[in-house]
Design a protein around this motif. Structure first.
Motif, short mmCIF file in Angstrom:
data_model
loop_
_atom_site.label_atom_id
_atom_site.label_comp_id
_atom_site.label_asym_id
_atom_site.label_seq_id
_atom_site.Cartn_x
_atom_site.Cartn_y
_atom_site.Cartn_z
N ILE B 130 -6.27 37.40 26.17
CA ILE B 130 -5.00 36.69 26.36
C ILE B 130 -4.77 35.72 25.21
N PHE B 131 -5.82 34.97 24.87
CA PHE B 131 -5.68 34.01 23.77
C PHE B 131 -5.44 34.73 22.45
N VAL B 132 -6.18 35.84 22.26
CA VAL B 132 -6.02 36.60 21.02
C VAL B 132 -4.57 37.04 20.87
N PHE B 133 -4.01 37.64 21.93
CA PHE B 133 -2.67 38.21 21.76
C PHE B 133 -1.56 37.17 21.83
N THR B 134 -1.80 36.07 22.51
CA THR B 134 -0.82 34.99 22.43
C THR B 134 -0.75 34.46 21.00
N ALA B 135 -1.91 34.28 20.39
CA ALA B 135 -1.96 33.78 19.02
C ALA B 135 -1.28 34.76 18.07
N ALA B 239 -8.96 35.04 18.07
CA ALA B 239 -7.94 34.15 18.65
C ALA B 239 -7.62 33.02 17.69
N SER B 240 -8.63 32.46 17.06
CA SER B 240 -8.39 31.25 16.27
C SER B 240 -7.79 31.55 14.90
N LEU B 241 -8.11 32.72 14.33
CA LEU B 241 -7.59 33.03 13.00
C LEU B 241 -6.06 33.17 13.01
N PRO B 242 -5.47 34.02 13.86
CA PRO B 242 -4.00 34.10 13.91
C PRO B 242 -3.39 32.76 14.32
N PHE B 243 -4.10 32.06 15.22
CA PHE B 243 -3.59 30.76 15.64
C PHE B 243 -3.49 29.81 14.45
N ALA B 244 -4.56 29.77 13.66
CA ALA B 244 -4.57 28.86 12.51
C ALA B 244 -3.47 29.24 11.52
N LEU B 245 -3.34 30.55 11.27
CA LEU B 245 -2.31 31.00 10.33
C LEU B 245 -0.92 30.66 10.84
N ALA B 246 -0.67 30.91 12.13
CA ALA B 246 0.64 30.62 12.71
C ALA B 246 0.91 29.11 12.67
N TYR B 247 -0.11 28.36 12.94
CA TYR B 247 0.02 26.90 12.93
C TYR B 247 0.41 26.42 11.55
N ARG B 248 -0.28 26.95 10.53
CA ARG B 248 0.01 26.56 9.15
C ARG B 248 1.46 26.82 8.80
N LYS B 249 1.90 28.01 9.21
CA LYS B 249 3.28 28.39 8.90
C LYS B 249 4.27 27.50 9.66
N PHE B 250 3.97 27.27 10.93
CA PHE B 250 4.88 26.53 11.79
C PHE B 250 5.06 25.10 11.29
N VAL B 251 3.97 24.50 10.85
CA VAL B 251 4.02 23.11 10.40
C VAL B 251 4.92 22.98 9.18
N ARG B 252 4.89 23.98 8.32
CA ARG B 252 5.64 23.88 7.07
C ARG B 252 7.01 24.53 7.15
N LYS B 253 7.30 25.16 8.25
CA LYS B 253 8.50 25.99 8.31
C LYS B 253 9.77 25.15 8.45
N ASP B 254 10.85 25.69 7.88
CA ASP B 254 12.14 25.09 8.11
C ASP B 254 12.70 25.70 9.39
N LEU B 255 12.62 24.94 10.47
CA LEU B 255 13.02 25.50 11.76
C LEU B 255 14.53 25.73 11.78
#
Lengths: 416, 255
Positions: B130-135, B239-255
């Motif tokens: 669940i965590f893997v695919f949510t991430a 789970a943590s690798l996609p999460f970290a990548l998504a987090y990195r993108k989200f923090v810098r993204k122009d929402l």
């Protein structure tokens, strides 16, 4: 009728005097003799020797006349790990019961045993405990002998140094029943033994087979339990063996199986339970066998039937939750699978007659793939395998077309 | 973070799709044990659900939810809330709901009817998936702005892990069948979270079929404690690798 009467009369006239004349000797401190050997030497045929409580360091006890030896509780004969037989029986009608026999040593020159019968008939070996002996009971050219209620145990580590618990060679009409056999090479070993009955034994934790037939014909084994042996039962080069109501449990390991059939014909395998074996039945060169009403539950492979098996009838068996139901190495099948219950069957029964309307192919594609590439076991229960399986079941290309159950049961066969 | 998660959980709890999914999973989980009297077979059926249905729903629903609540996220981002808190809140809220559904629908029946090693392995593997695919879903949605493309890509990711990867693996095994490929295959399975979860559970259940010459390699690895730890660790990495990548993108993204 007249003959029968004469026989009874003859029996009475022969049996009664010996019964009346037989003497009873006591062995032990305060008895008639201090050693069993002395008692045997002094006894007349058909005497009764009672061995009392105590440790007897004796071996090579040759019994060459019909005697009855019984042990009181606590009578132990110890061979001190010497490689010699404890009892060597060469006479007919010997009875040995109630002993604890122990510590017969291992020899590579002579297969020494706790009790050895050589050319002796009508013996009775009962209620003995045999512990730590190279061979337990060794029957050589024996007939009409009863081996029952013995407990034979050892703790061998290696197959090459290990002897069999009950070893029978060139014998006939044996009755081997209610024994517990463990820690030996084979629980029961039969070589050239005909017309014998093996029943209600419990053979477990042996290094090789729980029961092993070689070149033995017209034998039956019923209601035995074979558990946790390297392989349950091996029936090789034998004919007309009846195998009924046995339990083959948890024979588990890289090269393990519940029942190995090799070059055998005209046997019957009925009402057995094969539960949790790596392979339930492995058949090689098995012909004209009837396998019916057996229960195969949770085995790795229920039946592995090689292409050189002909004219076997596999009917009314229940296959429940086996990883592979039937495995074969041939594109053709010369055996008849009929009216079995397969838990992998997905067909329907429109006319409600208890028989599925669609034939069932118990060999699946994945079994074939893993046969070719063993590493593919990695993909067990993978979605891609399920997809391929559906495709193959719908349009069979690779699995043997002829190996089908044309009338699979909808509900498991129920025993009475 | 917890406040955001709480809001998301409360919102999801009223969502019709979540309710439908919950009912579906409840019928699976409780129904299989009602039909199947052999618990090991029931575990295997549930394994199919966990490896097939659950990743799909998790991926699609988490992605869809992200796209649908983009305005809400925008609103929150305008408040004095850290992006980090916001993202963690979304991830925690989504995975909490899925984990709750999983535990109620499959966890409880497994613990009631089959509280064995294989049952626990199933729950552990299913929970981690669940965590893997949510991430992964968040990674996809954060990167792809267009909803339709994002959903399509999520579907592709799912079918890759669910089918295509194993198909390629099978092809690889056919090509190199003459070589001792057990160990390379073992390594390759670690590149697919669904495979890790599957083999982890199977090594606890149907050891018999995995035995045999090359099965022994897998069995020795996954059956032993270090293999189990390695499998769990790899799932956590997944789970943590996609999460970290998504987090990195989200923090810098122009929402």
């Amino acid at each position: 009728m007249k003959n029968l009467f004469l026989f009874i009369l003859l029996g009475l006239s022969c049996g009664m005097p010996t019964q009346l004349l037989s003497a009873k000797w006591h062995v032990g401190p305060g008895g008639d003799f201090l050693t069993i050997a002395a008692a045997i030497a002094a006894a007349a045929p058909h005497d009764h020797i009672v061995v009392h409580n105590g440790h007897y360091f004796e071996r090579q006890l040759l019994i060459d006349k019909p005697l009855q030896l019984t042990a009181e509780p606590g009578a132990v004969i110890d061979a001190k790990n010497e490689a010699e037989d404890i009892f060597l029986i060469t006479s007919d009608s010997v009875e040995i019961s109630g002993f604890l026999l122990q510590n017969v040593g291992v020899s590579f020159l002579y297969e020494c045993a706790a009790i050895r019968l050589r050319g002796a008939n009508y013996a009775k070996l009962q209620d003995n405990r045999i512990e730590g002996c190279y061979f337990g009971i060794y029957l050589e050219r024996v007939s009409n002998t009863d081996v029952g209620n013995n407990y034979i145990k050892n703790s061998f580590a290696e197959e090459v140094n290990a002897g069999n618990a009950i070893h029978a060679w060139k014998s006939k009409k044996l009755h081997i029943h209610n024994n517990v056999l463990t820690g030996h090479r084979d629980g029961i070993y039969f070589e050239f033994v005909d017309d014998s009955l093996i029943e209600c034994n419990n053979s477990y934790g042996n290094l090789r087979y729980g029961l092993h037939f070689m070149f033995s014909n017209r034998d039956a084994y019923l209601r035995n339990i074979f558990r946790d042996n390297a392989a349950g039962v091996a029936v090789m080069f034998s004919h007309n063996i009846e195998m009924t109501a046995n339990d083959f449990l948890h024979n588990w390991g890289g090269a393990s199986y519940g029942l190995l059939l090799k070059e055998i014909s005209d046997g019957q395998i009925r009402q057995n339970h094969f539960i949790r074996n790596t392979v339930g039945i492995l058949a090689e060169g098995a012909n004209r066998l009837v396998m019916s009403e057996n229960q195969f539950t949770r085995n790795g492979t229920a039946i592995d039937i090689k292409g050189n098996c002909l004219d076997n009838q596999i009917t009314a068996n229940n296959f429940l939750a086996n990883t592979f139901e039937v495995v074969t190495n041939s594109k053709h099948s010369n055996n008849e699978f009929k009216a079995n219950y397969w838990s992998g069957y997905l067909g329907y029964d429109l006319d409600r007659n208890g028989v599925g309307d669609v034939p069932y192919r118990p060999v699946d594609l994945f079994a074939k793939i893993t046969h070719e590439i063993p590493a593919a076991t990695m993909l067990l229960h993978s979605n891609i395998i399920d997809l391929l399986e559906i495709g193959e079941k719908t349009f069979p290309q690779l699995i043997p077309l002829e190996l089908t159950d044309s009338m699979p049961r909808i509900r498991p066969y129920s025993y009475d | 973070m917890f406040n955001i998660s709480k809001i998301i959980v409360q919102d999801l709890w009223k969502n019709k799709a979540v309710i439908a999914y919950g009912i579906l999973m409840l019928t699976f989980g409780w129904g299989i044990f009602a039909i199947e009297y052999q618990s090991e077979k029931a575990i295997l059926s549930l394994l199919r659900v966990i490896l097939f249905v659950q990743p799909l729903i998790t991926l699609l629903f988490a992605g869809m939810y992200y796209y649908n609540s983009q305005e809400f996220l925008l609103l929150l981002a305008a408040q004095p809330i850290k992006r980090k808190t916001l993202f963690l809140g979304v991830f925690a809220g989504l995975s909490t709901v899925f984990t709750l559904i999983f535990l109620l629908s499959i966890g409880v029946p497994v613990l009631v009817f089959s509280p064995t090693v294989e049952g626990l392995a199933l729950l552990l593997a299913g929970g981690l998936l669940i965590f893997v695919f949510t991430a992964i879903a968040l990674l996809v949605s954060v990167h792809v702005n267009d909803k339709a493309r994002g959903m399509g890509f999520a579907l592709l990711v799912w079918s890759f892990f669910a089918f295509i990867y194993d198909g390629l693996l099978l092809l690889f095994m056919y090509q190199f069948a003459e070589y001792p490929i057990e160990r390379p295959v073992l390594g390759l399975t670690f590149l697919n979270p669904i495979d890790i979860a599957r083999i982890f559970v199977i090594s606890k259940t149907e050891a018999s079929a995995l035995l045999g010459l090359s099965g022994a390699v897998f069995q020795n690895f996954f059956g032993a404690l270090q293999g189990a730890i390695a499998a769990i660790f790899m799932l956590l990495v997944w789970a943590s690798l996609p999460f970290a990548l998504a987090y990195r993108k989200f923090v810098r993204k122009d929402l």
